[in-house]
Design an enzyme around this catalytic site. Structure first.
Site, PDB file in Angstrom:
ATOM      1  N   LYS A  34       1.457  28.126 -24.751  1.00  0.00           N
ATOM      2  CA  LYS A  34       0.074  27.621 -25.202  1.00  0.00           C
ATOM      3  C   LYS A  34      -0.847  28.973 -25.553  1.00  0.00           C
ATOM      4  CE  LYS A  34      -1.615  26.869 -20.616  1.00  0.00           C
ATOM      5  NZ  LYS A  34      -1.804  26.008 -19.675  1.00  0.00           N
ATOM      6  N   ARG A 128      -8.572  16.663 -13.825  1.00  0.00           N
ATOM      7  CA  ARG A 128      -8.669  17.103 -15.211  1.00  0.00           C
ATOM      8  C   ARG A 128      -8.116  16.235 -16.345  1.00  0.00           C
ATOM      9  NH1 ARG A 128      -6.581  23.135 -16.937  1.00  0.00           N
ATOM     10  NH2 ARG A 128      -4.778  22.068 -16.652  1.00  0.00           N
ATOM     11  N   TYR A 242     -23.033  54.011 -25.575  1.00  0.00           N
ATOM     12  CA  TYR A 242     -24.225  53.201 -25.543  1.00  0.00           C
ATOM     13  C   TYR A 242     -24.995  53.212 -24.107  1.00  0.00           C
ATOM     14  CZ  TYR A 242     -23.343  50.991 -29.795  1.00  0.00           C
ATOM     15  OH  TYR A 242     -23.084  50.523 -31.221  1.00  0.00           O
ATOM     16  N   MET A 290     -17.792  48.072 -29.155  1.00  0.00           N
ATOM     17  CA  MET A 290     -17.136  47.027 -29.795  1.00  0.00           C
ATOM     18  C   MET A 290     -15.675  47.241 -30.316  1.00  0.00           C
ATOM     19  SD  MET A 290     -17.860  44.576 -33.425  1.00  0.00           S
ATOM     20  CE  MET A 290     -19.499  44.018 -32.638  1.00  0.00           C
TER      21      MET A 290
HETATM   22  C1  LIG Z   1      -0.836  26.203 -18.514  1.00  0.00           C
HETATM   23  C2  LIG Z   1      -0.216  25.463 -17.669  1.00  0.00           C
HETATM   24  C3  LIG Z   1       0.917  25.814 -17.003  1.00  0.00           C
HETATM   25  C4  LIG Z   1       1.262  27.316 -16.891  1.00  0.00           C
HETATM   26  O1  LIG Z   1       0.265  27.741 -15.941  1.00  0.00           O
HETATM   27  P1  LIG Z   1       0.310  29.405 -15.109  1.00  0.00           P
HETATM   28  O2  LIG Z   1      -0.795  29.408 -14.263  1.00  0.00           O
HETATM   29  O3  LIG Z   1      -0.020  30.265 -16.291  1.00  0.00           O
HETATM   30  O4  LIG Z   1       1.647  29.461 -14.821  1.00  0.00           O
HETATM   31  C5  LIG Z   1       1.688  25.009 -16.670  1.00  0.00           C
HETATM   32  N1  LIG Z   1       1.298  23.570 -16.448  1.00  0.00           N
HETATM   33  C6  LIG Z   1       0.268  23.199 -17.213  1.00  0.00           C
HETATM   34  C7  LIG Z   1      -0.161  21.495 -17.101  1.00  0.00           C
HETATM   35  C8  LIG Z   1      -0.510  23.907 -17.747  1.00  0.00           C
HETATM   36  O5  LIG Z   1      -1.688  23.507 -18.368  1.00  0.00           O
END
Ligand SMILES: *Cc1c(COP(=O)(O)O)cnc(C)c1O
Length: 340
Positions: A34, A128, A242, A290
Site C-alpha cells: 500500500k 479500527r 533560515y 523546502m
Molecule cells: C499496513 C498493514 C500491514 C503491514 O504492517 P507493517 O507494520 O508495515 O508490517 C499488515 N496488515 C495490515 C492490515 C496493514 O494495514
C-alpha cells in the site's frame, strides 16, 4: 532530463528481508505494498518480490489495486479497506479480493458478488477496521480466502498482544476460511504463535526495524542520493540558512544539496541529519529548506558541484535523528526522486 536526486531501491536487500521474515515466521509471507510500496514504488517492489516467490500482496484501496497492473499468474491481491458503497463496481471488475471490514460491507458483498471469494478483517482489539468477534456468525455464507486480524501494539511488549492472539484463535477456529493471518512486521517478531498461515509484513521489507528481534537481520532498502548544487565557505561568525540557527565557529566548508522537506527530508533532521561522501560523514547544518539542505563538508573537501552525495537514511537511525516514525520517513519520500 537530469534529476538532481535519486532513490535507489536495493532489490537484493528487499528480497533478503522478505526471506528472513518468511523464515522467521515459518509460514508464507505476503507483502503490504500500500501507499505506493511505502513510498518506494509499488510496481517495482511487487515485481521484485513476486519474482522471489511472494504470492500475496496487500493494498489499501481499489485505485491502488488498479495502478498495480497485472500480477504474475498465481499471485493474489487483497484490498484492505474492503468495499465501501462507491467501490462496488470497481471491486466487481477487479481480480483483487476485498478485505471486508464491517457488517455493512459483508452484506454488500454477499448481495452483489454471491459466493465470490473475499477476505475478512476481524477486529480483535484495535477498534479500527473489522468485524467484531461476536458478530462473526453473520459471516455465514461468505467464501472466505483469508481471515485476518491486525495487532495494535506488536512493536511493544503490551498485554494486548496476547489478548488479541487468543481472540483471533477463537474466531479462526469457528469461522471457515482457507487461511488465517494476524502478524505484520512487528507481529512476526513476537514468535511463531502469531504466524498462522500467512504473515503480512510491510515496514520490515523496506528496511524498517520494528522490534529489537529484527535488528541485524533487516537490511536498508532505500538509498537516497542528492547532487551538490554549490560549494561555499561560511566565514567564522556567519550563519547558514533560515533562522540563522547555525553559526560557523570557524571558516566552514559547506556543500548545498538538492533535497528538502518537499522531498520528505523533514525539518526534524536539523541537528541530527547527515550525508556521506566517499566514506566521510557530512553533518547537516542549519534548517532544512523546502528544496535544499546544507552540510558541513570539512571531512570531504574534495566534494564538488555535480557530485552525488548519499543522504544517511538507515531507517532506525533516521527515525532517531528526525523524531519521525520509520513509516512516515518511507511514505513521505516525494515525487522528485529518480527512482532507480
Ligand atoms: C499496513 C498493514 C500491514 C503491514 O504492517 P507493517 O507494520 O508495515 O508490517 C499488515 N496488515 C495490515 C492490515 C496493514 O494495514
Amino acid at each position: 532530463m537530469n534529476r538532481p536526486l535519486r532513490l535507489r531501491l536495493d532489490r537484493a536487500a528487499l528480497v533478503a528481508n522478505w526471506r528472513w521474515l518468511q523464515a522467521t515466521a515459518g509460514t508464507a509471507a505476503g507483502a503490504a505494498v500500500k501507499a505506493d510500496g511505502y513510498g518506494l514504488g509499488a510496481r517495482e517492489v511487487t515485481a521484485a518480490l513476486a519474482q522471489a516467490g511472494c504470492r500475496d500482496f496487500l493494498v489499501s484501496t481499489w485505485d491502488e489495486a488498479e495502478r498495480l497492473g497485472d500480477l504474475r499468474a498465481g499471485a493474489s491481491l487483497s484490498v484492505l479497506h474492503g468495499v465501501c458503497r462507491d467501490d462496488l463496481n470497481e471491486a466487481l471488475r477487479s481480480r483483487a479480493r476485498p478485505v471486508l471490514c464491517s457488517l455493512e460491507q459483508v452484506s454488500r458483498w454477499r448481495g452483489a458478488a454471491g459466493r465470490r471469494p473475499c477476505d475478512v478483517m476481524i477486529d480483535t482489539g484495535m477498534n479500527r477496521l473489522g468485524v467484531r468477534p461476536e458478530e462473526s456468525p453473520l459471516l455465514e455464507g461468505l467464501v472466505i480466502d483469508t481471515l485476518m486480524s491486525h495487532l495494535a501494539c506488536a512493536d511493544e511488549d503490551h498485554p494486548l498482544n496476547a489478548i488479541q492472539l487468543e481472540r483471533f484463535r477463537a474466531v479462526a477456529a469457528a469461522v471457515p476460511a482457507k487461511r488465517a493471518s494476524l502478524a505484520n512486521s512487528a507481529g512476526i517478531c513476537l514468535g511463531r504463535d502469531y504466524a498462522f498461515d500467512l504473515v503480512r509484513p510491510g515496514l520490515a521489507l523496506y528496511g524498517g526495524v520494528p522490534r529489537a528481534e529484527a535488528k541485524g537481520h533487516i537490511r536498508q532498502v532505500a538509498h537516497l542520493e542528492a547532487q551538490v548544487i554549490q560549494r561555499r565557505v561560511a566565514k567564522s561568525g556567519e550563519s547558514v540558512g533560515y533562522g540563522a540557527t547555525f553559526v560557523a565557529e570557524r571558516d566552514t566548508q559547506i556543500a548545498v544539496l538538492n533535497i528538502g522537506y518537499a522531498d520528505g527530508y523533514w525539518r526534524g533532521f536539523a541537528g541530527g541529519g547527515s550525508a556521506t561522501f566517499e566514506g566521510a560523514r557530512l553533518p547537516l547544518v542549519g534548517r532544512v529548506s523546502m528544496d535544499l539542505i546544507a552540510v558541513d563538508c570539512s571531512a570531504a573537501p574534495q566534494v564538488r558541484e555535480g557530485d552525488w552525495v548519499g543522504i544517511d537514511f538507515d531507517l532506525p537511525a533516521a527515525a532517531a535523528a528526525s523524531g519521525m516514525s520509520q513509516y512516515e520517513l518511507l511514505t513521505g519520500l516525494g515525487g522528485r526522486f529518480e527512482r532507480c
